[in-house]
Structure formats: structure tokens, C-alpha cells
Motif scaffolding. Structure first.
Motif, PDB file in Angstrom:
ATOM      1  N   THR A  96       0.822  -1.208   0.000  1.00 43.15           N
ATOM      2  CA  THR A  96       0.000   0.000   0.000  1.00 43.15           C
ATOM      3  C   THR A  96       0.854   1.255   0.000  1.00 43.15           C
ATOM      4  O   THR A  96       0.361   2.358   0.245  1.00 43.15           O
ATOM      5  N   VAL A  97       2.147   1.096  -0.272  1.00 40.94           N
ATOM      6  CA  VAL A  97       3.025   2.187  -0.692  1.00 40.94           C
ATOM      7  C   VAL A  97       3.438   1.868  -2.126  1.00 40.94           C
ATOM      8  O   VAL A  97       3.305   0.741  -2.580  1.00 40.94           O
ATOM      9  N   THR A  98       3.936   2.873  -2.843  1.00 43.64           N
ATOM     10  CA  THR A  98       4.310   2.650  -4.231  1.00 43.64           C
ATOM     11  C   THR A  98       5.781   2.975  -4.422  1.00 43.64           C
ATOM     12  O   THR A  98       6.170   4.118  -4.661  1.00 43.64           O
ATOM     13  N   HIS A  99       6.617   1.959  -4.243  1.00 42.79           N
ATOM     14  CA  HIS A  99       8.037   2.074  -4.559  1.00 42.79           C
ATOM     15  C   HIS A  99       8.585   0.676  -4.811  1.00 42.79           C
ATOM     16  O   HIS A  99       8.006  -0.325  -4.383  1.00 42.79           O
ATOM     17  N   GLY A 100       9.685   0.610  -5.524  1.00 38.61           N
ATOM     18  CA  GLY A 100      10.313  -0.664  -5.829  1.00 38.61           C
ATOM     19  C   GLY A 100      11.628  -0.445  -6.557  1.00 38.61           C
ATOM     20  O   GLY A 100      11.922   0.665  -7.027  1.00 38.61           O
ATOM     21  N   PRO A 101      12.430  -1.494  -6.671  1.00 39.46           N
ATOM     22  CA  PRO A 101      13.743  -1.353  -7.320  1.00 39.46           C
ATOM     23  C   PRO A 101      13.667  -0.917  -8.777  1.00 39.46           C
ATOM     24  O   PRO A 101      14.580  -0.255  -9.266  1.00 39.46           O
ATOM     25  N   LEU A 102      12.590  -1.268  -9.486  1.00 39.50           N
ATOM     26  CA  LEU A 102      12.530  -0.971 -10.916  1.00 39.50           C
ATOM     27  C   LEU A 102      12.238   0.497 -11.193  1.00 39.50           C
ATOM     28  O   LEU A 102      12.880   1.114 -12.043  1.00 39.50           O
ATOM     29  N   TRP A 103      11.273   1.081 -10.492  1.00 41.32           N
ATOM     30  CA  TRP A 103      10.832   2.445 -10.812  1.00 41.32           C
ATOM     31  C   TRP A 103      11.137   3.466  -9.729  1.00 41.32           C
ATOM     32  O   TRP A 103      10.877   4.659  -9.911  1.00 41.32           O
ATOM     33  N   GLY A 104      11.669   3.058  -8.597  1.00 39.32           N
ATOM     34  CA  GLY A 104      11.954   4.003  -7.529  1.00 39.32           C
ATOM     35  C   GLY A 104      10.715   4.367  -6.738  1.00 39.32           C
ATOM     36  O   GLY A 104       9.747   3.605  -6.682  1.00 39.32           O
ATOM     37  N   VAL A 105      10.723   5.553  -6.130  1.00 34.55           N
ATOM     38  CA  VAL A 105       9.683   5.961  -5.183  1.00 34.55           C
ATOM     39  C   VAL A 105       8.701   6.916  -5.861  1.00 34.55           C
ATOM     40  O   VAL A 105       9.097   7.915  -6.470  1.00 34.55           O
ATOM     41  N   THR A 106       7.413   6.617  -5.728  1.00 32.99           N
ATOM     42  CA  THR A 106       6.361   7.539  -6.161  1.00 32.99           C
ATOM     43  C   THR A 106       5.869   8.307  -4.941  1.00 32.99           C
ATOM     44  O   THR A 106       5.643   7.717  -3.869  1.00 32.99           O
ATOM     45  N   ARG A 107       5.702   9.615  -5.100  1.00 32.77           N
ATOM     46  CA  ARG A 107       5.407  10.499  -3.958  1.00 32.77           C
ATOM     47  C   ARG A 107       4.048  11.173  -4.111  1.00 32.77           C
ATOM     48  O   ARG A 107       3.524  11.325  -5.211  1.00 32.77           O
ATOM     49  N   ASN A 108       3.514  11.573  -2.968  1.00 34.83           N
ATOM     50  CA  ASN A 108       2.209  12.217  -2.925  1.00 34.83           C
ATOM     51  C   ASN A 108       2.352  13.691  -3.301  1.00 34.83           C
ATOM     52  O   ASN A 108       3.106  14.420  -2.653  1.00 34.83           O
ATOM     53  N   PRO A 109       1.652  14.168  -4.317  1.00 34.33           N
ATOM     54  CA  PRO A 109       1.787  15.573  -4.714  1.00 34.33           C
ATOM     55  C   PRO A 109       1.402  16.566  -3.623  1.00 34.33           C
ATOM     56  O   PRO A 109       1.868  17.709  -3.648  1.00 34.33           O
ATOM     57  N   TRP A 110       0.584  16.156  -2.669  1.00 32.26           N
ATOM     58  CA  TRP A 110       0.180  17.080  -1.608  1.00 32.26           C
ATOM     59  C   TRP A 110       1.296  17.294  -0.595  1.00 32.26           C
ATOM     60  O   TRP A 110       1.405  18.374  -0.011  1.00 32.26           O
ATOM     61  N   ASN A 111       2.100  16.264  -0.362  1.00 26.90           N
ATOM     62  CA  ASN A 111       3.237  16.356   0.555  1.00 26.90           C
ATOM     63  C   ASN A 111       4.154  15.195   0.193  1.00 26.90           C
ATOM     64  O   ASN A 111       3.846  14.041   0.473  1.00 26.90           O
ATOM     65  N   ARG A 112       5.294  15.516  -0.416  1.00 29.65           N
ATOM     66  CA  ARG A 112       6.127  14.459  -1.007  1.00 29.65           C
ATOM     67  C   ARG A 112       6.883  13.620   0.026  1.00 29.65           C
ATOM     68  O   ARG A 112       7.529  12.638  -0.333  1.00 29.65           O
ATOM     69  N   GLN A 113       6.763  13.966   1.294  1.00 28.77           N
ATOM     70  CA  GLN A 113       7.290  13.085   2.333  1.00 28.77           C
ATOM     71  C   GLN A 113       6.488  11.788   2.391  1.00 28.77           C
ATOM     72  O   GLN A 113       6.996  10.745   2.797  1.00 28.77           O
ATOM     73  N   TYR A 114       5.221  11.887   1.940  1.00 32.06           N
ATOM     74  CA  TYR A 114       4.301  10.777   2.112  1.00 32.06           C
ATOM     75  C   TYR A 114       4.005  10.065   0.795  1.00 32.06           C
ATOM     76  O   TYR A 114       4.199  10.607  -0.296  1.00 32.06           O
ATOM     77  N   SER A 115       3.491   8.862   0.933  1.00 30.68           N
ATOM     78  CA  SER A 115       3.135   8.043  -0.220  1.00 30.68           C
ATOM     79  C   SER A 115       1.754   8.429  -0.737  1.00 30.68           C
ATOM     80  O   SER A 115       0.881   8.836   0.045  1.00 30.68           O
ATOM     81  N   PRO A 116       1.519   8.270  -2.034  1.00 30.62           N
ATOM     82  CA  PRO A 116       0.157   8.388  -2.545  1.00 30.62           C
ATOM     83  C   PRO A 116      -0.660   7.150  -2.229  1.00 30.62           C
ATOM     84  O   PRO A 116      -1.826   7.052  -2.629  1.00 30.62           O
ATOM     85  N   GLY A 117      -0.064   6.188  -1.518  1.00 26.88           N
ATOM     86  CA  GLY A 117      -0.729   4.921  -1.265  1.00 26.88           C
ATOM     87  C   GLY A 117      -0.389   3.925  -2.352  1.00 26.88           C
ATOM     88  O   GLY A 117       0.388   4.195  -3.267  1.00 26.88           O
ATOM     89  N   GLY A 118      -0.963   2.754  -2.232  1.00 25.01           N
ATOM     90  CA  GLY A 118      -0.707   1.709  -3.198  1.00 25.01           C
ATOM     91  C   GLY A 118      -1.839   0.700  -3.166  1.00 25.01           C
ATOM     92  O   GLY A 118      -2.686   0.726  -2.288  1.00 25.01           O
TER      93      GLY A 118
END
Length: 466
Positions: free
Chosen positions: A118-140
């Protein structure tokens, strides 16, 4: 605007390309862009609007598709480094229907490996961030879809949901996400047989989500469980007056954060003030038992499928993927398939009893207000003063994958203290899609959020954990 010639599909796509070029580096929502292929389709759509006639429902609209929704001839990796060069041999059913309906696929969105986090990151594409606050995840797992919509990089997006993968990103990014009842939207064999899962739409508004849901829905020869078409209906402008709504804050014992509870009660109060009858109820569930049910189910289908697909390449996997497979394997060793089914049918009966006499149920989408963008959460999570063994126990979506004939619409409920949105789930009776869209439109009317968007940004905020 297309029909009145106020806006051309070409102008819209050009604006989205310019927006993507300017801000996507800061959030990393796309696995790849298809701008060159999309532009001729936009020109063709503009020509068709100029000729009028019978026009398909998505004509000229840019749609970003989740990477797992394969496009014939393009890569289909599921986020796995070891499979990054594999290619889809056919279009996924939702891709097929978007293209048939005139939609323009201009980008593909990021996911965690195998869509199992329920987070969106991985070795292939790296970290996806929440546009509202990039410290946080947009979820997954449909995090790229939620981030792209929130940042203005697409008009519509595809998502999927096996434990909250549509509703959580929608909630964390201020969007609308629809978990259709099982069978409503066709999937891809063999995992289309998994009655927890489902593909669906994510959008900025309830009407947009209904538009894409109607395109996706209906029988498909490749999915034996797919149902006859039943439209979600275009939402009305009503306020929910006269509807009977059950409000459940904790779904048993979920440790709901104070700001999440405040925003959920705010939705209920606004509906009550508009004439709906809202009654607070309790459910006899525990997050621990639901987690056990869920992983027992995964232990007999998704877990073994993941092990088959990754055999020989385990060293490439993200830690959360290895943890998922281990938990699923352990649950299957401890519980028979029949044990899981007995628990599931009990939960379904308890939900049906609780919802008797109500049109729908409203509850939070997530007990925790945010997840760190690069978080692994291998040791659990702190939630409202409690330490949860598994971080998924901080989300309140899985019960409705267990009761997966119930349609669920996630809509925004407000802003968390940390500066990202929160969301509520609107849960309907089995296969009653129209009611959740009607109530979603009512929430949108009494607590309007359309037009709200995060501030602009450009650069990544920290290093990737990979």
C-alpha cells in the motif's frame, strides 16, 4: 467543451504533456509515457468532433493506465526487475474497452512489485510520492494513478483493488476510486478467478469515475466470472436527502487517527444536515482477524502465483514482496482453505445484518492518515497509540474485498493534519453500484472538493531506498 469547440482534444493533450514535463520528476507517477502515439489519436478525435455524429463516450480523453493493465506489444513487468523486458501479448480487457470507447492512453502508472503493497516504490521504478506532501506516499498499489490525477497529469486513470489498492490511493490523494463488485469489470485470467480482486476507475470527481466505470463494465469472453453490463449511472446533483446511512468509525477495533475520525464525522454531519438519516453502528470485527482471513486467502492463490512468477529471481525482490509471500505461505500452513471460507462467510453475514435497513454504510478508508513515501513497514506500524503487527492492519479496506460483491466508492473527506487528504468509503449492498455513486455525488455536493489541488513542485525531495 469538445462538442462546443471550446477545447480541442489536441489542446488538452498538449497541456497534459506540458504539465507532465514540468512536474512528474517530483512525484514519479509514470513508468513510461506514450505521448508520440497519443498525439495522432488526439488529432483524429478532434476531426471526429468536427464531424459530429455518434461519438464514443471517452473520445479524446487522456487516460493513464496502471502498468499491470497490459498493452499489446509493450512491457509488462508488474514492477519486477527480472521481468522488465517482458511484453504483453494482448490488451488487458480494461485497456481494450478504453480504446474502443475513444480514450487516449498517454501514460502508464507506477505500482509496487506485484501490486502487493500500500506504498508505491520498488527497485525498478523508484519511489512515487504524494503531490500534496512528497514526504508521504500516494498509497498503493495504484499509487501512480492517484499521484498523476492529483498532480494534473491525466484526466482519468485505471486502478485495481485486492485489499484496498484503488481506495487507499484515491483517499490519500484526494481523488475518487471505485472498487466494483466482483465480476462487474472483467479481469485477466487466471487471477481474474480471485474473488478478492477487481479492476476499476480512479478519477477526480464522482461523475468521471462513473463515466469510466460504465466503459469498463460488462461481460468479456476472457473472464468467465464477468457479469452482464449494469451502468453505474450518471450521478445526480442530489444531497442524499431521505437516504438511510449507517456510520461506522472503527469497523470493530481499527485504531482510527483523530483527524481521520473528525473528517469522517464531518461527512456524516453534512449529509445529516442535508436531510439524510445517519445512524452510528458497531461491527464485531478485529483488524487482527481480518488480517488472518486475508492472508489465508492469499496463501492459496496470489502467494503461490507470486512464487511461481519469481522463482529463480528472489534476490531481485523488494523486502515487502518477500514479506508478503512469507506471510501468505505461513497463513496457508496454519489454516485450511475451508477455515478461511468459514471466516469470510461469517464476516459477510455480519455486514449484511449491520446494513439491514440502511441504503449504504460510510466508514474511513484508512485508520492511519499517511504512510512514508519510502516506508517498508516490515516491523508493523504505530497507529493512534497502538503498535500493529502488520501495517495493512492500519487500513480499513480489506473487509470489503472479503465481502467483494459489495460495491465501494472512496471519496475525499477532508485534509489530515500532515497535509494530505483523507477519504471515506461508501459501501453498498451486493451489486448495488448505483446507490454508492448516488451517495458519492451527494457527499461531493454537500462537501465540494472539485478544483482543489496541491501546490506546484518540481524536484524530488529525497533519495530512493533502492
Amino acid at each position: 467543451m469538445f462538442r462546443s469547440r471550446e477545447l480541442s482534444p489536441v489542446e488538452l493533450l498538449e497541456a497534459i504533456i506540458a504539465r507532465s514535463d514540468a512536474v512528474n520528476a517530483g512525484i514519479n507517477a509514470f513508468t513510461e509515457t506514450l505521448f508520440e502515439e497519443a498525439m495522432p489519436a488526439a488529432r483524429d478525435a478532434a476531426s471526429r468532433y468536427a464531424r459530429d455524429g455518434d461519438l464514443p463516450p471517452l473520445l479524446g480523453l487522456p487516460v493513464a493506465t496502471k502498468e499491470k493493465h497490459g498493452i499489446r506489444g509493450r512491457t509488462l513487468s508488474q514492477g519486477l526487475v527480472a521481468r522488465q523486458h517482458e511484453r504483453a501479448t494482448e490488451n488487458h480487457p480494461v485497456v481494450e474497452r478504453i480504446l474502443q470507447s475513444g480514450g487516449i492512453i498517454h501514460a502508464r502508472t507506477t505500482t509496487p512489485e506485484f501490486s502487493c503493497a500500500t506504498v508505491t516504490h520498488g527497485p525498478l521504478w523508484g519511489v512515487t510520492r504524494n503531490p500534496w506532501n512528497r514526504q508521504y506516499s500516494p498509497g498503493g498499489s495504484s499509487g501512480g494513478a492517484g499521484a498523476a490525477l492529483a498532480a494534473g497529469l491525466t484526466t482519468l486513470a485505471t486502478a485495481s483493488d485486492i485489499a484496498g489498492s484503488t481506495r487507499l490511493p484515491a483517499s490519500f490523494t484526494g481523488n475518487v476510486g471505485f472498487k466494483a463488485p466482483y465480476g462487474r469489470i472483467p479481469g485477466l485470467a487466471p487471477l481474474s478467478a480471485d474473488h478478492y480482486r477487481g479492476d476499476g476507475p480512479m478519477a477526480r470527481t464522482v461523475a468521471d469515475a462513473a463515466l469510466l466505470a460504465n466503459v469498463m463494465a460488462g461481460r468479456h469472453p476472457g473472464d468467465h466470472a464477468s457479469l452482464a453490463y449494469a451502468p453505474a449511472l450518471a450521478p445526480s446533483s442530489g444531497t442524499g436527502a431521505g437516504m438511510r446511512i449507517a456510520l461506522c468509525i472503527r469497523l470493530g477495533n481499527y485504531p482510527v487517527a483523530a483527524d481521520v475520525e473528525t473528517n469522517t464525522r464531518r461527512v456524516a454531519a453534512a449529509l445529516r444536515d442535508a436531510g439524510a438519516m445517519v445512524e452510528e453502528i458497531e461491527l464485531p470485527w478485529t483488524s487482527q482477524n481480518i488480517s488472518r482471513m486475508m492472508f489465508t486467502h492469499f496463501g492459496y492463490l496470489l502467494g503461490p502465483a507470486m512464487e511461481d512468477e519469481t522463482a529463480g529471481s528472489e534476490g531481485w525482490l523488494a523486502p515487502y514482496t518477500r514479506r508478503f509471500m512469507s506471510d501468505a505461505r505461513q497463513a496457508a500452513e496454519q489454516n485450511r482453505f475451508l477455515d478461511g471460507v468459514r471466516s469470510e462467510t461469517l464476516l459477510q453475514a455480519q455486514l449484511a445484518d449491520a446494513m439491514a435497513g440502511f441504503d449504504a454504510l460510510i466508514c474511513p478508508a484508512s485508520a492511519v492518515a499517511a504512510l512514508e513515501a519510502d516506508g517498508m513497514y516490515l516491523d508493523g506500524i504505530d497507529a493512534n497509540g497502538e503498535r500493529l503487527e502488520h501495517y495493512w492492519q492500519g487500513h480499513m479496506t480489506a473487509p470489503f474485498n472479503i465481502a467483494n460483491r459489495c460495491p465501494v466508492l472512496a471519496v475525499p473527506s477532508g485534509m489530515a493534519d500532515c497535509g494530505i487528504p483523507t477519504g471515506v468509503q461508501i459501501v453498498g449492498h451486493p451489486f448495488d453500484d448505483a446507490t454508492v455513486f448516488r451517495l458519492g455525488a451527494a457527499v461531493e455536493a454537500v462537501l465540494p472538493w472539485a478544483g482543489g489541488h496541491p501546490e506546484d513542485f518540481s524536484a524530488p525531495s529525497s533519495m530512493s531506498p533502492y
